[in-house]
Design an enzyme around this catalytic site. Structure first.
Site, mmCIF file in Angstrom:
data_model
loop_
_atom_site.group_PDB
_atom_site.id
_atom_site.type_symbol
_atom_site.label_atom_id
_atom_site.label_comp_id
_atom_site.label_asym_id
_atom_site.label_seq_id
_atom_site.Cartn_x
_atom_site.Cartn_y
_atom_site.Cartn_z
ATOM 1 N N GLU A 183 29.935 17.043 17.479
ATOM 2 C CA GLU A 183 29.970 15.754 16.781
ATOM 3 C C GLU A 183 28.763 15.582 15.866
ATOM 4 O O GLU A 183 27.975 14.635 16.015
ATOM 5 C CB GLU A 183 30.082 14.609 17.785
ATOM 6 C CG GLU A 183 31.402 14.628 18.532
ATOM 7 C CD GLU A 183 31.668 13.357 19.335
ATOM 8 O OE1 GLU A 183 30.715 12.617 19.622
ATOM 9 O OE2 GLU A 183 32.849 13.116 19.674
ATOM 10 N N GLU A 219 38.717 16.575 22.151
ATOM 11 C CA GLU A 219 38.309 15.727 23.274
ATOM 12 C C GLU A 219 39.129 14.446 23.280
ATOM 13 O O GLU A 219 39.376 13.859 22.231
ATOM 14 C CB GLU A 219 36.848 15.261 23.127
ATOM 15 C CG GLU A 219 35.790 16.306 23.258
ATOM 16 C CD GLU A 219 34.392 15.696 23.075
ATOM 17 O OE1 GLU A 219 34.240 14.465 23.246
ATOM 18 O OE2 GLU A 219 33.477 16.442 22.747
HETATM 19 C C1 GAL Z 1 32.001 12.498 22.703
HETATM 20 C C2 GAL Z 1 31.082 13.672 22.904
HETATM 21 C C3 GAL Z 1 31.132 14.181 24.326
HETATM 22 C C4 GAL Z 1 31.046 13.041 25.292
HETATM 23 C C5 GAL Z 1 32.142 12.052 24.983
HETATM 24 C C6 GAL Z 1 32.162 10.865 25.894
HETATM 25 O O1 GAL Z 1 31.602 11.712 21.638
HETATM 26 O O2 GAL Z 1 31.410 14.723 22.043
HETATM 27 O O3 GAL Z 1 30.096 15.090 24.532
HETATM 28 O O4 GAL Z 1 29.800 12.440 25.180
HETATM 29 O O5 GAL Z 1 31.968 11.562 23.687
HETATM 30 O O6 GAL Z 1 33.214 9.997 25.574
#
Ligand code: GAL
Length: 676
Positions: free
Chosen positions: A163, A321
């Site tokens: 990110e 994710e």
């Molecule tokens: C994303 C990030 C992850 C984790 C996740 C939590 O933004 O890439 O590492 O922190 O959020 O929701």
């Protein structure tokens, strides 16, 4: 019959050499756990049919314990265990979290905020992308990892950092300022050109040389909107340069598999200009989290997924994710209701994702994300979440043959642009803090209600062939884009422009002669003044509709008035106009409609463009079609609590049964039908 196909037969998917079928898994952070837990992890991953895990994202401090002292034994073991289990690895460069020793030795790599205060060690993304020291250390760790693992059989994909910009979007340190000056000199050539672009005669802010420019550190009364916008562009480019440096280092060290980084695509303007990033990524990968307080979370998800596909040129992408339940970074972190994690994943897949991955595999005991949900919750496997994870793995296996197919191109395109959003955020506006980017998902939801798919495309997207093109709240439109849009109308598209689109040019300066200057000629109408409404106010329209927040006094030059204002100071003036343009038409909506009014506007432009609904779905049911290799797949997601039915013939892949003429889908469930 379910006919599984080898992914190798599916040219087109950027993941076709990474996994077979639809990728399933998540971020795996074994460094937080012991060997016994790793063994259990592998067993559970197999049980859930996990096929792809992202490893090493935050592991720098565990692989380089001190400057140049490498510790790879644990990672060797983990990668070998995963390989033996047939699980592919997306190996991350760990540059999202620099180790403590690096910050101790080189505190000058820490970013600086707009007050000129440096951040401190700890946290993540605590680095300035312009720092040469940072660049050296970050590319060194990438090189060392690639030299060791480029040919490891488990490693099928690489994940640069995490990110980018998510914690270090803008750095205001002296090194960044110097980099910004070089960036400006490249962009403008002469300081006179820069003065002209930013309109520095205002407040007498003329620069005598590039050396006098600094990053826009806080000044109490605000900065020039041209400066602010260029600093955002620069900041995006500086982060992209970091991505490129790591990617090129991986390639030079022998990596031949796809390289990506996870973007953060949602309706709001992104932290970087993803339209210019997209061509640099082998796989467009997105992180998507639903927002607890949003009662229409599933609509926002659909919009963001379509937006992600737009960046992938309409092709396949990877959901890198999402969450199985609650996150820990909102205020009231809502868990997902039963079935919601499956619906969410299938929504993404329906809209072009060839994989559904989660943050993270196992919920952490300690550290900043200890209350974030995971595939394996704190309570272990005697849990609803684990059962749904296993169920999702089974569903994704069953629908594996859709991998490599594409979402059918829509007749409607909704154009969005991050840079336009930044331009709106820079400097005082008629309605400050107003989320003009929220127009796009509102239009998208209206189309979906009508069973009309809508592509969401970036400014670089191909406009050819769309029957209806919506330009919703795209505040900045440069001359080249304006002329592509006008050409599309001449060639037969119906173009719909909303009130806040096309107001400024690429320098963030107002296009003169009446708003929206970028489209005045195309629309045959212009606004002489914006009349912003107060929160409790609205204005009636003469078709029964209502305007809220934003109205404008419009002069028609060469267009037909379709709807007029019916009260207030604009009574009798045009609110919605239409002009025939070549084989197409251009509509101008000068008022911000409430929801019901927007639906009637959408119905009008849809009829004008002769766009028909493709799916007759009951309310609350999402229907999307992917096709390829001569097959068509209908995804049906029932967001209702009750059972629904739909007319379709074919083979439902999840239950493995033939269906037709009617398919029934239980409340909260999903179905995927190979049609025919
Ligand atoms: C994303 C990030 C992850 C984790 C996740 C939590 O933004 O890439 O590492 O922190 O959020 O929701």
């Amino acid at each position: 019959m379910n006919i599984p196909r080898a992914v190798g037969e599916m040219p087109g998917s950027p993941l076709h050499d990474v996994v077979t079928g639809i990728a399933f898994g998540g971020d795996y952070n074994p460094e937080q756990w012991s060997l016994e837990v790793w063994e259990e992890d592998i067993r559970l991953m197999r049980e859930a049919q996990v096929s792809l895990v992202t490893v090493g994202v935050f592991s720098w401090g565990e692989i380089e314990r001190a400057d140049g002292e490498w510790e790879f034994e644990w990672l060797d073991t983990v990668l070998d265990m995963l390989h033996e289990a047939g699980i592919a690895v997306d190996l991350a460069t760990p540059t999202a979290s620099p180790p403590i020793w690096l910050h101790q030795a080189h505190p000058d790599i820490l970013p600086m905020d707009a007050r000129g205060i440096r951040f401190h060690q700890g946290g993540r993304l605590q680095w300035c992308p312009s720092s040469p020291v940072w660049r050296e250390y970050s590319t060194r760790v990438a090189r060392v990892l690639a030299e060791r693992y480029a040919v490891h059989p488990a490693v099928r994909m690489w994940h640069v950092s995490n990110e980018l910009g998510g914690g270090n979007r803008r750095c205001y340190c002296p090194v960044s300022s110097a980099h910004f000056r070089r960036w400006l000199a490249d962009r403008y050539g002469t300081v006179d050109a820069l003065n002209a672009a930013w309109g520095t005669a205002f407040w007498g802010h003329r620069y005598g040389s590039f050396d006098q420019v600094t990053a826009p550190l806080d000044s109490e009364s605000g900065h020039n909107p041209g400066l602010l916008l260029d600093f955002d562009r620069f900041s995006s480019d500086a982060l992209l340069a970091q991505f490129r440096a790591e990617r090129d280092t991986l390639r030079a060290a022998g990596v031949t598999t796809p390289i990506t980084t996870n973007l953060m695509i949602k309706p709001e303007p992104a932290v970087a200009d993803y339209a210019s990033w997209a061509p640099e990524l082998d796989v467009i990968a997105n992180d998507h989290y639903t927002i607890s307080r949003d009662p229409h979370r599933e609509r926002e998800l659909s919009f963001s997924a379509d937006r992600t596909r737009g960046l992938a040129g309409g092709g396949q992408w990877l959901l890198m994710e999402h969450s199985t339940g609650a996150v820990n970074w909102q205020v009231r972190n809502r868990s997902k209701s039963p079935g919601e994690l499956i619906r969410n994943s299938i929504q993404h897949v329906a809209r072009g994702a060839d994989g559904a991955l989660f943050f993270q595999w196992r919920a952490s005991r300690a550290g900043g994300e200890q209350f974030h949900s995971a595939m394996v919750p704190h309570a272990g496997t005697r849990t609803r979440i684990w059962r749904e994870v296993v169920q999702l793995g089974e569903i994704l296996r069953a629908i594996g043959e859709v991998a490599g197919t594409r979402v059918e191109r829509a007749d409607v395109a909704i154009l969005v642009d991050d840079i336009a959003g930044w331009a709106w955020q820079a400097g005082g506006k008629p309605l400050n803090g107003y989320p003009i980017w929220a127009d796009a998902p509102r239009w998208h939801a209206c189309f979906n209600e009508l069973g009309i798919p809508a592509d969401v495309i970036p400014r670089t997207g191909d406009l050819d062939g769309y029957r209806l093109i919506v330009i919703p709240g795209v505040y900045l439109v440069d001359a080249a884009l304006a002329s592509r849009i006008a050409d599309a109308a001449r060639h037969g598209a119906v173009v719909a422009v909303t009130a806040t689109s096309g107001i400024v040019d690429e320098t963030n300066a107002v296009i003169l002669g009446g708003y929206p200057g970028a489209f005045r000629e195309l629309l045959g109408a212009f606004a002489e003044e914006f009349l912003v409404l107060q929160e409790h106010e609205d204005t009636a329209l003469d078709d029964g509709g209502r305007a809220v927040d934003w109205t404008a006094s419009v002069e028609v030059e060469n267009a037909e008035t379709i709807v007029s204002y019916a009260d207030g100071p604009l009574r009798g003036r045009p609110a919605l106009t239409r002009r025939s343009v070549g084989a197409g038409a251009a509509w101008y909506l000068s008022a911000q409609p409430d929801d019901a009014t927007l639906a009637t506007v959408v119905a009008r432009v849809v009829a004008d463009a002769d766009v028909r609904g493709r799916f007759a779905a009951p309310e609350g049911v999402e229907v999307v079609r992917r096709s390829g290799r001569g097959e068509r797949y209908l995804f049906v997601i029932n967001h209702n609590a009750h059972e629904i039915s739909l007319e379709v013939h074919g083979h439902e892949l999840i239950a493995g049964i033939d269906v037709g003429p009617t398919l029934t889908v239980a409340g909260g469930s999903v179905a995927v039908v190979r049609e025919g």
